[in-house]
Design a protein around this motif. Structure first.
Motif, PDB file in Angstrom:
ATOM      1  N   TYR A 199      -2.847  10.685   2.324  1.00  0.00           N
ATOM      2  CA  TYR A 199      -3.256  10.574   3.725  1.00  0.00           C
ATOM      3  C   TYR A 199      -3.237   9.105   4.110  1.00  0.00           C
ATOM      4  O   TYR A 199      -3.781   8.261   3.392  1.00  0.00           O
ATOM      5  N   LEU A 200      -2.634   8.824   5.248  1.00  0.00           N
ATOM      6  CA  LEU A 200      -2.453   7.447   5.710  1.00  0.00           C
ATOM      7  C   LEU A 200      -2.798   7.340   7.183  1.00  0.00           C
ATOM      8  O   LEU A 200      -2.274   8.105   7.996  1.00  0.00           O
ATOM      9  N   LEU A 201      -3.671   6.408   7.519  1.00  0.00           N
ATOM     10  CA  LEU A 201      -3.878   6.088   8.932  1.00  0.00           C
ATOM     11  C   LEU A 201      -3.091   4.827   9.249  1.00  0.00           C
ATOM     12  O   LEU A 201      -3.138   3.848   8.504  1.00  0.00           O
ATOM     13  N   HIS A 202      -2.355   4.880  10.366  1.00  0.00           N
ATOM     14  CA  HIS A 202      -1.555   3.722  10.763  1.00  0.00           C
ATOM     15  C   HIS A 202      -1.527   3.684  12.289  1.00  0.00           C
ATOM     16  O   HIS A 202      -1.937   4.649  12.952  1.00  0.00           O
ATOM     17  N   SER A 203      -1.054   2.573  12.795  1.00  0.00           N
ATOM     18  CA  SER A 203      -0.845   2.480  14.233  1.00  0.00           C
ATOM     19  C   SER A 203       0.112   3.584  14.677  1.00  0.00           C
ATOM     20  O   SER A 203       1.123   3.835  14.013  1.00  0.00           O
ATOM     21  N   ALA A 204      -0.200   4.232  15.813  1.00  0.00           N
ATOM     22  CA  ALA A 204       0.692   5.280  16.323  1.00  0.00           C
ATOM     23  C   ALA A 204       2.058   4.698  16.683  1.00  0.00           C
ATOM     24  O   ALA A 204       3.035   5.425  16.783  1.00  0.00           O
ATOM     25  N   LYS A 205       2.101   3.377  16.879  1.00  0.00           N
ATOM     26  CA  LYS A 205       3.370   2.732  17.268  1.00  0.00           C
ATOM     27  C   LYS A 205       4.298   2.507  16.075  1.00  0.00           C
ATOM     28  O   LYS A 205       5.481   2.237  16.263  1.00  0.00           O
ATOM     29  N   ALA A 206       3.752   2.587  14.866  1.00  0.00           N
ATOM     30  CA  ALA A 206       4.570   2.282  13.681  1.00  0.00           C
ATOM     31  C   ALA A 206       5.724   3.271  13.582  1.00  0.00           C
ATOM     32  O   ALA A 206       5.528   4.477  13.673  1.00  0.00           O
ATOM     33  N   SER A 207       6.955   2.744  13.404  1.00  0.00           N
ATOM     34  CA  SER A 207       8.115   3.636  13.405  1.00  0.00           C
ATOM     35  C   SER A 207       8.833   3.656  12.053  1.00  0.00           C
ATOM     36  O   SER A 207       9.814   4.344  11.890  1.00  0.00           O
ATOM     37  N   HIS A 208       8.298   2.917  11.093  1.00  0.00           N
ATOM     38  CA  HIS A 208       9.010   2.788   9.811  1.00  0.00           C
ATOM     39  C   HIS A 208       8.490   3.753   8.748  1.00  0.00           C
ATOM     40  O   HIS A 208       9.064   3.858   7.672  1.00  0.00           O
ATOM     41  N   ILE A 209       7.409   4.460   9.057  1.00  0.00           N
ATOM     42  CA  ILE A 209       6.681   5.161   8.002  1.00  0.00           C
ATOM     43  C   ILE A 209       7.468   6.332   7.413  1.00  0.00           C
ATOM     44  O   ILE A 209       7.551   6.497   6.203  1.00  0.00           O
ATOM     45  N   PHE A 252       0.840  -1.212   0.000  1.00  0.00           N
ATOM     46  CA  PHE A 252       0.000   0.000   0.000  1.00  0.00           C
ATOM     47  C   PHE A 252       0.867   1.252   0.000  1.00  0.00           C
ATOM     48  O   PHE A 252       0.625   2.194  -0.756  1.00  0.00           O
ATOM     49  N   LEU A 253       1.862   1.260   0.868  1.00  0.00           N
ATOM     50  CA  LEU A 253       2.745   2.427   0.950  1.00  0.00           C
ATOM     51  C   LEU A 253       3.489   2.601  -0.366  1.00  0.00           C
ATOM     52  O   LEU A 253       3.594   3.712  -0.900  1.00  0.00           O
ATOM     53  N   GLU A 254       3.964   1.486  -0.915  1.00  0.00           N
ATOM     54  CA  GLU A 254       4.714   1.567  -2.171  1.00  0.00           C
ATOM     55  C   GLU A 254       3.819   2.022  -3.317  1.00  0.00           C
ATOM     56  O   GLU A 254       4.224   2.840  -4.147  1.00  0.00           O
ATOM     57  N   ALA A 255       2.587   1.509  -3.359  1.00  0.00           N
ATOM     58  CA  ALA A 255       1.652   1.916  -4.424  1.00  0.00           C
ATOM     59  C   ALA A 255       1.379   3.412  -4.343  1.00  0.00           C
ATOM     60  O   ALA A 255       1.380   4.117  -5.358  1.00  0.00           O
ATOM     61  N   ALA A 256       1.165   3.912  -3.137  1.00  0.00           N
ATOM     62  CA  ALA A 256       0.842   5.339  -2.976  1.00  0.00           C
ATOM     63  C   ALA A 256       2.059   6.203  -3.309  1.00  0.00           C
ATOM     64  O   ALA A 256       1.961   7.164  -4.080  1.00  0.00           O
ATOM     65  N   PHE A 257       3.212   5.851  -2.742  1.00  0.00           N
ATOM     66  CA  PHE A 257       4.407   6.699  -2.927  1.00  0.00           C
ATOM     67  C   PHE A 257       4.939   6.653  -4.354  1.00  0.00           C
ATOM     68  O   PHE A 257       5.673   7.543  -4.763  1.00  0.00           O
TER      69      PHE A 257
END
Ligand code: SAH
Length: 202
Positions: free
Chosen positions: A147-157, A134-139
């Motif tokens: 606009y992306l909703l993700h876990s607040a814990k995600a640190s790779h974004i 999903f990230l690769e398709a969007a970027f």
């Protein structure tokens, strides 16, 4: 409370109600990581998109991992020109005037004819890296803003965005109710912290 769109005034409450009344996401396939967005939060998110100046009459929106289409349909109700909903699970699909569906894997989306991508994709909690396509398709798409909703814990974004030459910041945060079957992953009472990111090209 409300917001203005194309010179008109829209009440946040009305948008939240319309979105809450969509056919619910069936949330039956754990392997697809289906954490549906609730109407109130979706409406606040759409209002933020409008306030950022990202939703105009000519804006073509694509919602990746759309579920019941709550985010894309929110953009449509707030005045988007066109909305494409990309979703792998055919059980999520329903008739809604003014939107189109692409039923299949996000990898099958062309990435063209789009100004704004909005998404609450799988987070990669159940299945490692499920968020990556999903990230690769969007970027790598032609979009101007994501606009992306993700876990607040995600640190790779942030780093992943940077590697595609996009930069972003968190514009909204909140708590998200998880379906009962995912509860063991959350800290207390099935709630988990989420963040909404807004990305632009560097
Ligand atoms: N955006 C919706 C649904 C979020 S759940 C909302 O916010 O309510 C994530 C969605 O992505 C699910 O509906 C799931 O079926 C879909 N999905 C998971 N993997 C997918 C893939 N590879 N391609 C397309 N859709 C996928």
């Amino acid at each position: 409370m409300g917001f203005t769109i194309h010179g008109g005034f829209m009440r946040l409450r009305h948008l939240a109600m319309a979105l809450s009344n969509l056919p619910p996401h069936p949330q039956r396939d754990a392997s697809l990581e289906q954490y549906a967005t609730e109407g109130d939060f979706a409406a606040r998110w759409i209002a933020e998109v409008v306030e950022q100046g990202d939703l105009e009459k000519e804006t073509r929106v694509v919602d990746l991992g759309a579920g019941n289409g709550i985010l894309g349909i929110g953009c449509l109700l707030a005045g988007a020109d066109s909305v494409l909903l990309v979703e792998q699970d055919p059980q999520c699909v329903h008739e809604y005037e003014g939107v189109e569906w692409l039923i299949g894997d996000v990898k099958g989306w062309s990435g063209t004819d789009v100004d704004l991508v909005i998404m609450n994709p799988p987070w990669g909690v159940q299945i490692a890296m499920a968020d990556r396509p999903f990230l690769e398709a969007a970027f790598s798409s032609e979009a101007h803003v994501i606009y992306l909703l993700h876990s607040a814990k995600a640190s790779h974004i942030e780093n992943l965005a940077k590697s595609f030459d996009w930069g972003g910041e968190v514009v909204l945060s909140g708590s998200f109710r998880l379906p009962a079957k995912y509860e063991h992953h959350s800290s207390h009472q099935g709630m988990t912290e989420v963040a909404v990111w807004r990305f632009k090209r560097n």
